[in-house]
Design a protein around this motif. Structure first.
Motif, mmCIF file in Angstrom:
data_model
loop_
_atom_site.group_PDB
_atom_site.id
_atom_site.type_symbol
_atom_site.label_atom_id
_atom_site.label_comp_id
_atom_site.label_asym_id
_atom_site.label_seq_id
_atom_site.Cartn_x
_atom_site.Cartn_y
_atom_site.Cartn_z
ATOM 1 N N GLN A 31 0.846 -1.173 0.000
ATOM 2 C CA GLN A 31 0.000 0.000 0.000
ATOM 3 C C GLN A 31 0.891 1.236 0.000
ATOM 4 O O GLN A 31 2.077 1.160 0.274
ATOM 5 N N PRO A 32 0.316 2.411 -0.304
ATOM 6 C CA PRO A 32 1.115 3.635 -0.230
ATOM 7 C C PRO A 32 1.770 3.797 1.133
ATOM 8 O O PRO A 32 1.280 3.292 2.145
ATOM 9 N N TYR A 33 2.852 4.526 1.176
ATOM 10 C CA TYR A 33 3.700 4.644 2.361
ATOM 11 C C TYR A 33 2.938 5.183 3.572
ATOM 12 O O TYR A 33 2.249 6.187 3.505
ATOM 13 N N ILE A 34 3.055 4.464 4.690
ATOM 14 C CA ILE A 34 2.537 4.914 5.980
ATOM 15 C C ILE A 34 3.686 4.798 6.976
ATOM 16 O O ILE A 34 4.229 3.718 7.188
ATOM 17 N N SER A 35 4.082 5.902 7.579
ATOM 18 C CA SER A 35 5.317 5.943 8.368
ATOM 19 C C SER A 35 5.288 4.962 9.532
ATOM 20 O O SER A 35 6.306 4.393 9.898
ATOM 21 N N GLU A 36 4.111 4.727 10.147
ATOM 22 C CA GLU A 36 4.065 3.838 11.310
ATOM 23 C C GLU A 36 4.355 2.388 10.933
ATOM 24 O O GLU A 36 4.878 1.615 11.725
ATOM 25 N N THR A 37 4.020 2.003 9.691
ATOM 26 C CA THR A 37 4.204 0.614 9.292
ATOM 27 C C THR A 37 5.580 0.355 8.707
ATOM 28 O O THR A 37 6.028 -0.787 8.650
ATOM 29 N N GLY A 38 6.250 1.424 8.235
ATOM 30 C CA GLY A 38 7.553 1.249 7.619
ATOM 31 C C GLY A 38 7.485 0.654 6.234
ATOM 32 O O GLY A 38 8.485 0.222 5.687
ATOM 33 N N ARG A 39 6.301 0.632 5.642
ATOM 34 C CA ARG A 39 6.178 0.071 4.299
ATOM 35 C C ARG A 39 6.790 1.020 3.266
ATOM 36 O O ARG A 39 6.775 2.226 3.432
ATOM 37 N N PRO A 40 7.310 0.470 2.180
ATOM 38 C CA PRO A 40 7.898 1.339 1.167
ATOM 39 C C PRO A 40 6.840 2.087 0.375
ATOM 40 O O PRO A 40 5.722 1.608 0.198
ATOM 41 N N ASN A 41 7.210 3.259 -0.095
ATOM 42 C CA ASN A 41 6.341 4.032 -0.962
ATOM 43 C C ASN A 41 6.603 3.595 -2.401
ATOM 44 O O ASN A 41 7.608 3.941 -2.996
ATOM 45 N N ILE A 42 5.710 2.801 -2.974
ATOM 46 C CA ILE A 42 5.914 2.314 -4.333
ATOM 47 C C ILE A 42 4.955 3.011 -5.296
ATOM 48 O O ILE A 42 4.463 2.417 -6.247
ATOM 49 N N LEU A 43 4.699 4.292 -5.037
ATOM 50 C CA LEU A 43 3.794 5.034 -5.904
ATOM 51 C C LEU A 43 4.368 5.239 -7.298
ATOM 52 O O LEU A 43 3.685 5.699 -8.176
ATOM 53 N N ASN A 44 5.622 4.906 -7.509
ATOM 54 C CA ASN A 44 6.168 5.052 -8.849
ATOM 55 C C ASN A 44 6.989 3.832 -9.229
ATOM 56 O O ASN A 44 6.420 2.803 -9.522
ATOM 57 N N TYR A 45 8.336 3.888 -9.148
ATOM 58 C CA TYR A 45 9.153 2.801 -9.675
ATOM 59 C C TYR A 45 9.811 1.986 -8.574
ATOM 60 O O TYR A 45 10.345 2.527 -7.617
ATOM 61 N N VAL A 46 9.768 0.679 -8.750
ATOM 62 C CA VAL A 46 10.497 -0.254 -7.892
ATOM 63 C C VAL A 46 11.761 -0.669 -8.633
ATOM 64 O O VAL A 46 11.710 -1.009 -9.819
ATOM 65 N N LEU A 47 12.911 -0.643 -7.948
ATOM 66 C CA LEU A 47 14.176 -1.016 -8.568
ATOM 67 C C LEU A 47 14.758 -2.228 -7.867
ATOM 68 O O LEU A 47 15.385 -2.109 -6.813
ATOM 69 N N PRO A 48 14.563 -3.443 -8.407
ATOM 70 C CA PRO A 48 15.207 -4.630 -7.837
ATOM 71 C C PRO A 48 16.718 -4.553 -8.029
ATOM 72 O O PRO A 48 17.207 -4.126 -9.074
ATOM 73 N N LEU A 49 17.473 -4.985 -7.003
ATOM 74 C CA LEU A 49 18.927 -4.866 -7.032
ATOM 75 C C LEU A 49 19.642 -6.207 -7.044
ATOM 76 O O LEU A 49 20.616 -6.393 -7.763
ATOM 77 N N LYS A 50 19.158 -7.159 -6.228
ATOM 78 C CA LYS A 50 19.902 -8.396 -6.084
ATOM 79 C C LYS A 50 18.994 -9.491 -5.534
ATOM 80 O O LYS A 50 18.123 -9.231 -4.695
ATOM 81 N N ARG A 84 20.306 9.658 -0.513
ATOM 82 C CA ARG A 84 19.733 9.858 -1.839
ATOM 83 C C ARG A 84 20.296 11.124 -2.461
ATOM 84 O O ARG A 84 20.758 12.018 -1.767
ATOM 85 N N SER A 85 20.222 11.173 -3.770
ATOM 86 C CA SER A 85 20.625 12.390 -4.457
ATOM 87 C C SER A 85 19.559 13.459 -4.265
ATOM 88 O O SER A 85 18.369 13.224 -4.447
ATOM 89 N N THR A 86 19.996 14.638 -3.906
ATOM 90 C CA THR A 86 19.074 15.741 -3.710
ATOM 91 C C THR A 86 18.423 16.161 -5.016
ATOM 92 O O THR A 86 17.293 16.617 -5.048
ATOM 93 N N PHE A 87 19.138 15.966 -6.121
ATOM 94 C CA PHE A 87 18.693 16.503 -7.394
ATOM 95 C C PHE A 87 18.048 15.461 -8.302
ATOM 96 O O PHE A 87 17.745 15.752 -9.440
ATOM 97 N N CYS A 88 17.864 14.249 -7.820
ATOM 98 C CA CYS A 88 17.344 13.182 -8.680
ATOM 99 C C CYS A 88 16.092 12.573 -8.068
ATOM 100 O O CYS A 88 16.029 12.324 -6.877
ATOM 101 N N SER A 89 15.103 12.304 -8.923
ATOM 102 C CA SER A 89 13.869 11.692 -8.446
ATOM 103 C C SER A 89 13.897 10.180 -8.598
ATOM 104 O O SER A 89 13.003 9.500 -8.128
ATOM 105 N N PHE A 90 14.903 9.628 -9.270
ATOM 106 C CA PHE A 90 14.972 8.176 -9.432
ATOM 107 C C PHE A 90 15.983 7.595 -8.463
ATOM 108 O O PHE A 90 16.602 8.296 -7.670
ATOM 109 N N SER A 91 16.147 6.292 -8.503
ATOM 110 C CA SER A 91 16.828 5.596 -7.423
ATOM 111 C C SER A 91 18.318 5.879 -7.325
ATOM 112 O O SER A 91 18.868 5.930 -6.241
#
Length: 367
Positions: free
Chosen positions: A280-299, A334-341
Motif C-alpha cells: 500500500q502507499p507509504y505509511i510511516s508507522e508501518t515502515g512500508r515502502p512508498n511504491i507510488l512510482n518505480y520499484v528497482l530490484p537490485l539483487k 539519496r541524491s538531492t537533485f534526482c527523483s529516481f533511485s
C-alpha cells in the motif's frame, strides 16, 4: 637477519595473497611501496582480482560526492571528482557500471550535465564534456567481440550518437536505418550480453542496440498490468538487469508489484513472473515502502529473497517469498537533485583507464 619476502616470493604468489583481500584493503596496499603499486595496477592482477559486488550509491552534496556500500549497507569508501572552477552546486548521478568502470553524470556549474567514466579503485576518471548531451537515451557497455567500451546517446525519439572510449575522440552518428523507437519514460539503457536495452512506447517494444554492429532490433515484453491514468501515475514500468537476466517490473492500478524475468535471452515467449507482492502507499508507522512510482530490484539473495529499493525513498527493502512480506533492510542516502533511485550494483576492479590509451585522465579524491 632481515628477510625481504617481496624478493623471495614470486609475484604470482603475491597476486594470489592480495587477491583475497577486500577492495578497500587492496587499495591501501597500493601505497605500501612502488613495487606493490605497479603490481596491483598491472594487467595480471586487475584481470584476476574478483571482489564481491557492492552497492554503489551517489547522492548530491558538494562535500561528499559518491559513496560505495557493502552488502550489509556499511560504507566502504567515498570518492569525489575534481570540480571545475566557479562550481555552484554539485550533484552525482550513477547511471551504470561495466567491468568496474562507472558511467556517471557529474552535474556542476549551473547544473550543467557532464558525462564521466570513473574507476574509483585506481582514482582515475575522464570528463566527456565534448559529447553531445541528450536528455533521454543514454547507456554504457562493452561490445562482445572487439571489447570496445561505448556510450550511447540519444533523445526521446531514437539513439543519435555512439562514442567509443580510446586514445582518439571517436564519435559517430547512428546509421540511418535505425528506425524511430520512442523511449517510454525518462530512463537509461540497461547493458546485458553486449547490448543496450530500453523500453519504447511507439511501438510498444523492448529495444535492443548491439554495441558491436551498432544496429537496433526489438522484441516483445510481457503484457502490462496497469491501465489508464491512475496506473500511469501510481504504477511503474521499468526495465532492469537482475542476476545477469533481463527483467521487467510492473505495478498495477491496485499496487500489485509484478516482476518478470526473461529466461532465454531474446526469446519473447520466455517471460515468466518471478515475484508478485502487494503493498500500500507509504505509511510511516508501518515502515512500508512508498511504491507510488518505480520499484528497482537490485539483487537476489542466496535464499531467494529480493533486495530492492524505490525512488524517492532512502531505504533498502527485502521481499521474502516464503513469508510473502516486505521488510526494511537498511538506510542509504539519496541524491538531492534526482527523483529516481540512483543506485546500482558495482563490482570493484583495478582496470586502468590509462592502460586503455585514454588521454586527459584526471585523479579523483578517495577517502
Amino acid at each position: 637477519m632481515k628477510v625481504d619476502l617481496w624478493t623471495i616470493l614470486p609475484q604470482e604468489i603475491w597476486i594470489n595473497i592480495l587477491g583475497r583481500l577486500p577492495a578497500k584493503s587492496v587499495f591501501r596496499c597500493k601505497f605500501v611501496c612502488k613495487s606493490w603499486g605497479d603490481m596491483i595496477e598491472g594487467v595480471d592482477f586487475s584481470e584476476s582480482y574478483i571482489p564481491k559486488p557492492c552497492l554503489c550509491l551517489a547522492f548530491g552534496h558538494e562535500d561528499t560526492g559518491y559513496e560505495v556500500y557493502d552488502e550489509t549497507c556499511k560504507p566502504l569508501f567515498r570518492f569525489q571528482l575534481a570540480q571545475p572552477a566557479f562550481t555552484h552546486k554539485h550533484s552525482c548521478v550513477v547511471i551504470d557500471s561495466v567491468d568496474g568502470l562507472l558511467f556517471v553524470w557529474d552535474m556542476s556549474r549551473n547544473y550543467e550535465l557532464i558525462p564521466c567514466i570513473v574507476n574509483p579503485m585506481t582514482r582515475e576518471y575522464i570528463r566527456l564534456s565534448h559529447l553531445p548531451i541528450h536528455r533521454f537515451i543514454y547507456g554504457f557497455g562493452v561490445s562482445k567481440l572487439s571489447g570496445q567500451y561505448k556510450i550511447l546517446l540519444g533523445d526521446r525519439w531514437k539513439p543519435r550518437h555512439v562514442y567509443t572510449l580510446g586514445p582518439e575522440v571517436l564519435l559517430r552518428s547512428i546509421r540511418e536505418e535505425v528506425k524511430t523507437c520512442r523511449l517510454d519514460g525518462n530512463g537509461d539503457a540497461k547493458f546485458l550480453n553486449g547490448n543496450l536495452h530500453w523500453l519504447a512506447d511507439y511501438p510498444d517494444l523492448v529495444c535492443c542496440f548491439d554495441l558491436e554492429t551498432e544496429l537496433l532490433t526489438t522484441f516483445s515484453h510481457p503484457p502490462r498490468v496497469h491501465h489508464g491514468y491512475r496506473g500511469r501515475i501510481y504504477g511503474g514500468y521499468g526495465l532492469f538487469i537482475l542476476e545477469d537476466l533481463l527483467c521487467l517490473c510492473d505495478i498495477s492500478d491496485d499496487l500489485h508489484v509484478v516482476i518478470w524475468r526473461m529466461n532465454n535471452y531474446g526469446d519473447a515467449n520466455s517471460w515468466i513472473k518471478e515475484y508478485i507482492f502487494d503493498q500500500q502507499p507509504y505509511i510511516s508507522e508501518t515502515g512500508r515502502p512508498n511504491i507510488l512510482n518505480y520499484v528497482l530490484p537490485l539483487k537476489v539473495l542466496e535464499n531467494g529473497d529480493l533486495l530492492f529499493t524505490v525512488n524517492t525513498d532512502k531505504r533498502l527493502f527485502i521481499y521474502t517469498k516464503d513469508a510473502d512480506a516486505v521488510e526494511t533492510y537498511g538506510l542509504l542516502q539519496r541524491s538531492t537533485f534526482c527523483s529516481f533511485s540512483n543506485i546500482i550494483i558495482y563490482r570493484p576492479t583495478f582496470r586502468s583507464l590509462k592502460s586503455m590509451g585514454i588521454l586527459n585522465v584526471g585523479s579523483s579524491s578517495f577517502y
